[in-house]
Design a protein around this motif. Structure first.
Motif, PDB file in Angstrom:
ATOM      1  N   LYS A 167       0.826  -1.208   0.000  1.00 10.80           N
ATOM      2  CA  LYS A 167       0.000   0.000   0.000  1.00 10.80           C
ATOM      3  C   LYS A 167       0.856   1.252   0.000  1.00 10.80           C
ATOM      4  O   LYS A 167       0.448   2.304   0.486  1.00 10.80           O
ATOM      5  N   THR A 168       2.038   1.128  -0.582  1.00 11.44           N
ATOM      6  CA  THR A 168       2.967   2.251  -0.650  1.00 11.44           C
ATOM      7  C   THR A 168       3.149   2.688  -2.092  1.00 11.44           C
ATOM      8  O   THR A 168       3.411   1.861  -2.970  1.00 11.44           O
ATOM      9  N   TYR A 169       3.008   3.983  -2.330  1.00 15.67           N
ATOM     10  CA  TYR A 169       3.279   4.524  -3.661  1.00 15.67           C
ATOM     11  C   TYR A 169       4.760   4.843  -3.771  1.00 15.67           C
ATOM     12  O   TYR A 169       5.336   5.498  -2.907  1.00 15.67           O
ATOM     13  N   VAL A 170       5.367   4.360  -4.849  1.00 13.85           N
ATOM     14  CA  VAL A 170       6.788   4.599  -5.096  1.00 13.85           C
ATOM     15  C   VAL A 170       6.916   5.345  -6.420  1.00 13.85           C
ATOM     16  O   VAL A 170       6.500   4.848  -7.471  1.00 13.85           O
ATOM     17  N   LYS A 171       7.477   6.529  -6.349  1.00 11.48           N
ATOM     18  CA  LYS A 171       7.664   7.336  -7.549  1.00 11.48           C
ATOM     19  C   LYS A 171       8.665   6.662  -8.478  1.00 11.48           C
ATOM     20  O   LYS A 171       9.763   6.281  -8.062  1.00 11.48           O
ATOM     21  N   VAL A 305      20.291  -1.147 -11.211  1.00  8.42           N
ATOM     22  CA  VAL A 305      20.195  -0.722  -9.819  1.00  8.42           C
ATOM     23  C   VAL A 305      18.956  -1.328  -9.180  1.00  8.42           C
ATOM     24  O   VAL A 305      17.849  -1.094  -9.651  1.00  8.42           O
ATOM     25  N   PRO A 306      19.118  -2.107  -8.111  1.00  4.30           N
ATOM     26  CA  PRO A 306      17.939  -2.680  -7.436  1.00  4.30           C
ATOM     27  C   PRO A 306      16.998  -1.582  -6.968  1.00  4.30           C
ATOM     28  O   PRO A 306      17.421  -0.595  -6.385  1.00  4.30           O
ATOM     29  N   ARG A 307      15.723  -1.777  -7.235  1.00  2.00           N
ATOM     30  CA  ARG A 307      14.733  -0.771  -6.865  1.00  2.00           C
ATOM     31  C   ARG A 307      14.402  -0.824  -5.387  1.00  2.00           C
ATOM     32  O   ARG A 307      13.974   0.153  -4.796  1.00  2.00           O
ATOM     33  N   ASN A 308      14.571  -1.977  -4.763  1.00  2.00           N
ATOM     34  CA  ASN A 308      14.336  -2.044  -3.327  1.00  2.00           C
ATOM     35  C   ASN A 308      15.186  -3.119  -2.679  1.00  2.00           C
ATOM     36  O   ASN A 308      15.693  -4.014  -3.357  1.00  2.00           O
ATOM     37  N   PHE A 309      15.362  -3.000  -1.383  1.00  3.55           N
ATOM     38  CA  PHE A 309      16.053  -3.986  -0.563  1.00  3.55           C
ATOM     39  C   PHE A 309      15.200  -4.271   0.664  1.00  3.55           C
ATOM     40  O   PHE A 309      14.444  -3.408   1.120  1.00  3.55           O
ATOM     41  N   SER A 310      15.331  -5.456   1.227  1.00  5.37           N
ATOM     42  CA  SER A 310      14.688  -5.714   2.505  1.00  5.37           C
ATOM     43  C   SER A 310      15.384  -4.847   3.557  1.00  5.37           C
ATOM     44  O   SER A 310      16.568  -4.505   3.415  1.00  5.37           O
ATOM     45  N   ILE A 311      14.653  -4.492   4.593  1.00  5.40           N
ATOM     46  CA  ILE A 311      15.236  -3.674   5.659  1.00  5.40           C
ATOM     47  C   ILE A 311      16.430  -4.387   6.281  1.00  5.40           C
ATOM     48  O   ILE A 311      17.474  -3.782   6.552  1.00  5.40           O
ATOM     49  N   SER A 312      16.298  -5.680   6.470  1.00 11.79           N
ATOM     50  CA  SER A 312      17.391  -6.458   7.056  1.00 11.79           C
ATOM     51  C   SER A 312      18.636  -6.416   6.186  1.00 11.79           C
ATOM     52  O   SER A 312      19.749  -6.177   6.681  1.00 11.79           O
ATOM     53  N   GLU A 313      18.470  -6.634   4.874  1.00  9.12           N
ATOM     54  CA  GLU A 313      19.611  -6.615   3.957  1.00  9.12           C
ATOM     55  C   GLU A 313      20.273  -5.241   3.923  1.00  9.12           C
ATOM     56  O   GLU A 313      21.500  -5.118   3.946  1.00  9.12           O
ATOM     57  N   TYR A 352      13.346  -0.964   1.825  1.00  8.50           N
ATOM     58  CA  TYR A 352      13.848   0.347   1.427  1.00  8.50           C
ATOM     59  C   TYR A 352      13.597   0.483  -0.071  1.00  8.50           C
ATOM     60  O   TYR A 352      13.876  -0.444  -0.840  1.00  8.50           O
ATOM     61  N   TYR A 353      13.093   1.640  -0.498  1.00  9.85           N
ATOM     62  CA  TYR A 353      12.811   1.899  -1.910  1.00  9.85           C
ATOM     63  C   TYR A 353      13.638   3.078  -2.420  1.00  9.85           C
ATOM     64  O   TYR A 353      14.017   3.959  -1.644  1.00  9.85           O
ATOM     65  N   ILE A 354      13.866   3.115  -3.709  1.00  8.40           N
ATOM     66  CA  ILE A 354      14.555   4.254  -4.306  1.00  8.40           C
ATOM     67  C   ILE A 354      13.704   5.513  -4.133  1.00  8.40           C
ATOM     68  O   ILE A 354      12.513   5.517  -4.445  1.00  8.40           O
ATOM     69  N   LYS A 355      14.321   6.560  -3.622  1.00  6.21           N
ATOM     70  CA  LYS A 355      13.660   7.868  -3.500  1.00  6.21           C
ATOM     71  C   LYS A 355      14.019   8.651  -4.756  1.00  6.21           C
ATOM     72  O   LYS A 355      15.014   9.358  -4.802  1.00  6.21           O
ATOM     73  N   GLU A 356      13.194   8.512  -5.762  1.00  8.54           N
ATOM     74  CA  GLU A 356      13.566   9.011  -7.086  1.00  8.54           C
ATOM     75  C   GLU A 356      13.541  10.529  -7.191  1.00  8.54           C
ATOM     76  O   GLU A 356      12.605  11.193  -6.758  1.00  8.54           O
ATOM     77  N   ASP A 357      14.614  11.064  -7.757  1.00 10.16           N
ATOM     78  CA  ASP A 357      14.699  12.460  -8.172  1.00 10.16           C
ATOM     79  C   ASP A 357      15.681  12.484  -9.330  1.00 10.16           C
ATOM     80  O   ASP A 357      16.892  12.453  -9.142  1.00 10.16           O
ATOM     81  N   LEU A 358      15.150  12.522 -10.537  1.00  8.35           N
ATOM     82  CA  LEU A 358      16.005  12.429 -11.725  1.00  8.35           C
ATOM     83  C   LEU A 358      16.913  13.629 -11.902  1.00  8.35           C
ATOM     84  O   LEU A 358      17.879  13.570 -12.660  1.00  8.35           O
ATOM     85  N   PHE A 359      16.621  14.726 -11.199  1.00  3.80           N
ATOM     86  CA  PHE A 359      17.443  15.931 -11.340  1.00  3.80           C
ATOM     87  C   PHE A 359      18.525  16.033 -10.264  1.00  3.80           C
ATOM     88  O   PHE A 359      19.347  16.939 -10.309  1.00  3.80           O
ATOM     89  N   ALA A 360      18.529  15.098  -9.327  1.00  2.00           N
ATOM     90  CA  ALA A 360      19.582  15.069  -8.292  1.00  2.00           C
ATOM     91  C   ALA A 360      20.760  14.274  -8.855  1.00  2.00           C
ATOM     92  O   ALA A 360      21.096  13.189  -8.375  1.00  2.00           O
ATOM     93  N   SER A 361      21.379  14.817  -9.884  1.00  2.00           N
ATOM     94  CA  SER A 361      22.385  14.076 -10.648  1.00  2.00           C
ATOM     95  C   SER A 361      23.605  13.672  -9.817  1.00  2.00           C
ATOM     96  O   SER A 361      24.123  12.565  -9.968  1.00  2.00           O
TER      97      SER A 361
END
Length: 499
Positions: A167-171, A305-313, A352-361
């Motif tokens: 139930k989480t939206y990921v940009k 690039v992996p889009r997410n990791f388990s919290i433990s990993e 953990y998910y990627i916090k996407e910002d395509l302009f944060a080069s």
């Protein structure tokens, strides 16, 4: 119609293969215009559209509008799961900065209209998040058709903005549903009104339901369906066979099977042969039940690039290793912080998910540098197709706990023209005689490893068939097939367990 189809939200999508480029105008909007857009949309939106489209072609203007929406409007997860009615007109969407599919569609329509570009909203059915193989009585999705270059282009901004996991939206920005042809779009979107398919021969509701799920990346990577293509649900009385075509070269294709009832992956239940422009897939199920076969692909030699990791990993493995890289002076403290900032934590999902910002080069480049050092040469693939497998009444599967097909090494997954003829089994009997046959133009030599020594195959001078008849040693736990590209060095392709 080929048997093919997707969704806004890939719950199984874990990998970012490449990021499309977002129009730079998205981040050069004057602050007063941005503030006005979100507080007084009726006055602010014309100013925003003018900024995004001035000096651009119709195509460029549509992409800039699409990109701005993707960058600024989040999917309203709470509203979606609540099932409650809510205003989805463009003004309400902008004031809330959130929308469901109808809101994204209404905003896209309004912005295109303000730019003098003809656009409409389309209601219909989709194989999106939560699709189970049947359509409801009412439309469940909405998207756009925009008049571009004298023809209608179908666009789904909702699916290009991101995805939902649990139930989480990921940009997750994409242009996957900005340039799809009508012929490709129909595999995932069925308009309520037939004329909005924009096809010479419309697809029926029954045909739409029959086809499997196929995301747009299936086409982007250069895959197509062969003669034997899967349906969405395939009933098995024995192992099944499917084939696919490679329109583009340089693609590594593999597959895996998941038990939908237990939520676990079944090892060695799918075998993939790579034969030039043809990909042949053999799939089986271990027991009575419902399973899902995933076809995965990636470009050879491309780091993902992996889009997410388990919290433990992430917390117990990656973060300590990253900190050690700082101590070893392989990365800086700033690069470590950028890596940490690259992902965000969702406790209830355990990820953990990627916090996407395509302009944060700078941040992005530093994070990818750290990830490459942490993961070395590991390669990840994108799920490009899935379809379900169920057992027929007269079939109970190959047996739970059994090994159906050989175990692949990564080297084999990288091949482009290697076909296992025999034995196509996961386990070989000790003391039995086996005829090993492999067709391959990838290697100049094929050999079998038994008891620590390599036994070369004989090659048919008129074909690319390598053969070897050998007895399985009684003291071996496994036998391995190797390939050599130079006749000197050998790499493992696959191995069989013995019993």
């Amino acid at each position: 119609m080929k048997k093919i189809i997707p969704l806004i939200f890939f719950t199984f999508m874990t990998v970012q293969i490449c990021a499309a480029s977002m129009d730079s105008k998205v981040r050069t909007v004057p602050k007063y215009t941005t503030d006005l857009v979100f507080t007084n949309p009726k006055d602010g939106l014309p100013q925003l559209v003018k900024h995004l489209t001035t000096g651009s072609s119709v195509n460029g203007s549509v992409k800039a509008i699409h990109d701005w929406i993707c960058d600024n409007i989040a999917f309203d997860v709470e509203l979606y799961f609540s099932g409650k009615p809510s205003k989805q007109d463009y003004e309400s969407v902008l004031k809330k900065k959130k929308a469901v599919c109808s809101g994204y569609t209404n905003l896209m329509t309004q912005m295109c209209t303000l730019a003098g570009i003809e656009a409409i909203g389309i209601e219909g059915y989709s194989k999106g998040f939560g699709y189970t193989g049947q359509l409801g009585s009412q439309p469940d999705h909405a998207w756009n058709a925009v008049r571009m270059n004298a023809k209608w282009q179908l666009i789904d901004v909702t699916w290009d903005a991101g995805y939902v996991d649990y139930k989480t939206y990921v940009k997750k920005y994409s242009t996957e549903w900005l340039t799809r042809s009508a012929q490709e779009f129909i595999f995932s979107h069925l308009p309520e009104k037939e004329e909005y398919q924009y096809l010479t021969k419309p697809v029926s509701r029954e045909d739409f339901v029959r086809e499997p799920y196929v995301p747009g990346i299936f086409f982007d990577l250069g895959l197509a369906f062969g003669k034997d293509a899967p349906y969405y649900t395939n009933e098995l009385s024995s192992a099944c066979n499917f084939d696919f075509k490679l329109v583009k070269s340089g693609l590594a294709v593999s597959a895996y099977l998941a038990d939908l009832g237990k939520g676990s992956v079944i090892p060695n239940a799918i075998w993939v042969d790579r034969m030039g422009s043809r990909i042949a897939v053999d799939a089986d199920i271990p027991a009575v039940g419902k399973y899902r076969a995933y076809i995965t692909a990636r470009k050879r030699g491309e780091f993902s690039v992996p889009r997410n990791f388990s919290i433990s990993e992430f917390e117990k493995n990656l973060l300590p290793q990253a900190q050690k890289l700082v101590e070893e002076k392989k990365i800086t403290a700033v690069e470590l912080e950028h890596f940490k900032d690259y992902y965000f934590k969702v406790e209830e999902n355990g990820r953990y998910y990627i916090k996407e910002d395509l302009f944060a080069s700078v941040r992005n480049a530093d994070a990818v540098k750290v990830i490459r050092l942490l993961l070395k040469d590991l390669a990840y693939s994108e799920n490009v197709l899935y379809f379900d497998l169920i057992s027929a009444e007269d079939y109970s599967g190959f047996g739970a706990g059994h090994i159906r097909f050989p175990s692949e090494y990564r080297t084999y997954m990288e091949t482009s023209n290697t076909h296992l003829v025999s034995p196509v089994a996961g386990v070989l009997q000790k003391g039995s005689k086996q005829l090993f046959q492999v067709e391959s133009s990838d290697y100049v030599g094929i050999a079998l490893s038994t008891g620590g020594k390599l036994i070369p195959f004989k090659k048919d001078t008129g074909t690319s068939l390598y053969s070897l008849e050998a007895e399985i040693p009684s003291d071996s736990e496994q036998v391995t097939v190797f390939g050599s590209t130079n006749g000197k060095n050998y790499a493992g392709l696959w191995f069989y367990k013995t019993e």
